[in-house]
Design a protein around this motif. Structure first.
Motif, mmCIF file in Angstrom:
data_model
loop_
_atom_site.group_PDB
_atom_site.id
_atom_site.type_symbol
_atom_site.label_atom_id
_atom_site.label_comp_id
_atom_site.label_asym_id
_atom_site.label_seq_id
_atom_site.Cartn_x
_atom_site.Cartn_y
_atom_site.Cartn_z
ATOM 1 N N UNK A 1 0.846 -1.201 0.000
ATOM 2 C CA UNK A 1 0.000 0.000 0.000
ATOM 3 C C UNK A 1 0.875 1.243 0.000
ATOM 4 N N UNK A 2 1.945 1.208 0.799
ATOM 5 C CA UNK A 2 2.884 2.326 0.822
ATOM 6 C C UNK A 2 3.534 2.549 -0.535
ATOM 7 N N UNK A 3 3.885 1.465 -1.215
ATOM 8 C CA UNK A 3 4.481 1.583 -2.555
ATOM 9 C C UNK A 3 3.517 2.275 -3.518
ATOM 10 N N UNK A 4 2.246 1.904 -3.464
ATOM 11 C CA UNK A 4 1.260 2.510 -4.357
ATOM 12 C C UNK A 4 1.058 3.992 -4.038
ATOM 13 N N UNK A 5 1.201 4.365 -2.772
ATOM 14 C CA UNK A 5 1.102 5.779 -2.422
ATOM 15 C C UNK A 5 2.282 6.574 -2.984
ATOM 16 N N UNK A 6 3.470 5.959 -2.990
ATOM 17 C CA UNK A 6 4.658 6.637 -3.527
ATOM 18 C C UNK A 6 4.502 6.922 -5.017
ATOM 19 N N UNK A 7 3.633 6.178 -5.698
ATOM 20 C CA UNK A 7 3.402 6.399 -7.132
ATOM 21 C C UNK A 7 2.928 7.813 -7.428
ATOM 22 N N UNK A 8 2.418 8.510 -6.406
ATOM 23 C CA UNK A 8 1.920 9.870 -6.611
ATOM 24 C C UNK A 8 3.042 10.899 -6.768
ATOM 25 N N UNK A 9 4.296 10.462 -6.659
ATOM 26 C CA UNK A 9 5.421 11.400 -6.733
ATOM 27 C C UNK A 9 5.446 12.184 -8.042
ATOM 28 N N UNK A 10 4.976 11.579 -9.116
ATOM 29 C CA UNK A 10 5.032 12.262 -10.414
ATOM 30 C C UNK A 10 3.963 13.344 -10.569
ATOM 31 N N UNK A 11 2.917 13.304 -9.759
ATOM 32 C CA UNK A 11 1.784 14.215 -9.943
ATOM 33 C C UNK A 11 2.152 15.694 -9.822
ATOM 34 N N UNK A 12 2.958 16.131 -8.845
ATOM 35 C CA UNK A 12 3.303 17.563 -8.798
ATOM 36 C C UNK A 12 4.004 18.055 -10.056
ATOM 37 N N UNK A 13 4.844 17.220 -10.659
ATOM 38 C CA UNK A 13 5.534 17.633 -11.875
ATOM 39 C C UNK A 13 4.566 17.699 -13.060
ATOM 40 N N UNK A 14 3.633 16.743 -13.108
ATOM 41 C CA UNK A 14 2.610 16.785 -14.164
ATOM 42 C C UNK A 14 1.761 18.046 -14.010
ATOM 43 N N UNK A 15 1.374 18.357 -12.795
ATOM 44 C CA UNK A 15 0.561 19.556 -12.553
ATOM 45 C C UNK A 15 1.333 20.825 -12.892
ATOM 46 N N UNK A 16 2.617 20.866 -12.528
ATOM 47 C CA UNK A 16 3.432 22.040 -12.839
ATOM 48 C C UNK A 16 3.539 22.234 -14.349
ATOM 49 N N UNK A 17 3.697 21.141 -15.078
ATOM 50 C CA UNK A 17 3.764 21.245 -16.531
ATOM 51 C C UNK A 17 2.493 21.837 -17.112
ATOM 52 N N UNK A 18 1.339 21.419 -16.606
ATOM 53 C CA UNK A 18 0.064 21.942 -17.103
ATOM 54 C C UNK A 18 -0.111 23.411 -16.718
ATOM 55 N N UNK A 19 0.367 23.778 -15.524
ATOM 56 C CA UNK A 19 0.277 25.179 -15.097
ATOM 57 C C UNK A 19 1.159 26.057 -15.984
ATOM 58 N N UNK A 20 2.349 25.587 -16.330
ATOM 59 C CA UNK A 20 3.236 26.364 -17.201
ATOM 60 C C UNK A 20 2.617 26.558 -18.582
ATOM 61 N N UNK A 21 1.936 25.529 -19.073
ATOM 62 C CA UNK A 21 1.241 25.669 -20.354
ATOM 63 C C UNK A 21 0.112 26.678 -20.216
ATOM 64 N N UNK A 22 -0.603 26.616 -19.092
ATOM 65 C CA UNK A 22 -1.694 27.556 -18.854
ATOM 66 C C UNK A 22 -1.172 28.995 -18.793
ATOM 67 N N UNK A 23 0.060 29.158 -18.286
ATOM 68 C CA UNK A 23 0.684 30.481 -18.200
ATOM 69 C C UNK A 23 1.422 30.851 -19.480
ATOM 70 N N UNK A 24 1.300 29.979 -20.510
ATOM 71 C CA UNK A 24 1.968 30.184 -21.802
ATOM 72 C C UNK A 24 3.481 30.228 -21.659
ATOM 73 N N UNK A 25 4.004 29.354 -20.808
ATOM 74 C CA UNK A 25 5.441 29.236 -20.583
ATOM 75 C C UNK A 25 5.975 27.895 -21.084
#
Length: 297
Positions: free
Chosen positions: A187-211
């Motif tokens: 279960x702990x391993x599956x929770x660690x899978x969320x590590x990529x989410x902040x980077x995915x979100x940051x990428x979408x925010x940069x696109x939203x900011x036209x960066x």
């Protein structure tokens, strides 16, 4: 006389009772309904409240943005916060469980309960952002029929919608009830899978900011590839390896030494991750190949 394993288990229980083992608090270990309802209630207030706060801050900081844009960036912020909390919880659980099958940590169950209100909130937040985007495109002043909007949302984000529903209706019951207090490590391993989410979100925010043409966006794209591959693809061979190492089984034989439903569950979780990773790789190819082409022009 009790067997050595039984003596060790009794000794462990007595030590936990005498020393107050922080890994398994009494309420979490016993699955106290009161404690779990408190966790669910806290999550039901925390995630929507954080979304409302983030949207208000976005509207004050970026007054030229529409409500839809502010809602979208706020949703990505809340997703990143949840991902950080899940990753930290997962790392604590994984580092605390030496026995990958039998060791317990209260966070493994508690965070699954905490995940329930987040998944419900996130599903509604995705729909809300879709609603605002569709209103801006159609310019019908908020008079779009709800049924048509829901149908359009499910069609557009079908895989993500199924992902959220599968977590709520399948993975959460397994994590809370049907695994019989076994496998906190996994279960702990599956929770660690969320590590990529902040980077995915940051990428979408940069696109939203036209960066999207900045160096930061390209560096963040590299982190997306790395974290997604390590924490959502290689995670599954690692879990099989950890199980095999403990029980002295070669990695390639582990699938034949565990129940069939475990293999089916892992394959079901891995399949969408592979699909999303292929999409990320395609976007990475376009991202890193466009820059040299533009320089040549």
């Amino acid at each position: 006389l009790p067997l050595p394993g039984q003596r060790q288990a009794r000794l462990r229980r007595s030590c936990c009772q005498g020393c107050g083992d922080v890994r398994v608090p009494p309420a979490a270990a016993s699955g106290s309904s009161g404690a779990m309802l408190h966790i669910v209630g806290f999550g039901a207030l925390f995630f929507p409240g954080l979304f409302v706060l983030a949207r208000r801050c976005a509207r004050r900081t970026l007054p030229s943005w529409t409500v839809g844009d502010c809602s979208l960036i706020s949703t990505r912020f809340v997703s990143s916060v949840q991902a950080v909390l899940a990753t930290i919880s997962g790392l604590i659980v994984v580092s605390s469980c030496r026995d990958v099958k039998n060791d317990r940590h209260w966070l493994a169950t508690a965070y699954v309960w905490f995940l329930i209100p987040y998944m419900i909130y996130d599903t509604y937040a995705m729909y809300l952002c879709h609603w605002y985007r569709s209103l801006e495109k159609e310019n019908v002043n908020g008079k779009r029929p709800v049924v048509r909007a829901v149908k359009s949302f499910v069609q557009k984000d079908f895989l993500m919608f199924v992902h959220h529903m599968a977590i709520l209706t399948v993975l959460v019951p397994i994590g809370v009830y049907f695994r019989r207090d076994l496998g906190d490590f996994f279960v702990g391993c599956l929770l660690v899978a969320e590590l990529s989410t902040p980077f995915v979100s940051l990428g979408k925010v940069l696109i939203q900011l036209k960066q999207q043409h900045t160096l930061l966006h390209k560096v963040n794209g590299g982190f997306i590839l790395l974290t997604f591959f390590l924490c959502r693809i290689l995670l599954f061979p690692f879990m099989y390896y950890a199980y095999g190492r403990q029980y002295g089984i070669p990695l390639y034989k582990v699938p034949f030494h565990i129940p069939l439903h475990c293999n089916v569950a892992n394959a079901s979780i891995l399949a969408p991750q592979l699909y999303w990773f292929c999409l990320i790789c395609r976007k990475a190819v376009r991202l890193y190949s466009d820059a040299p082409a533009k320089k040549v022009r």
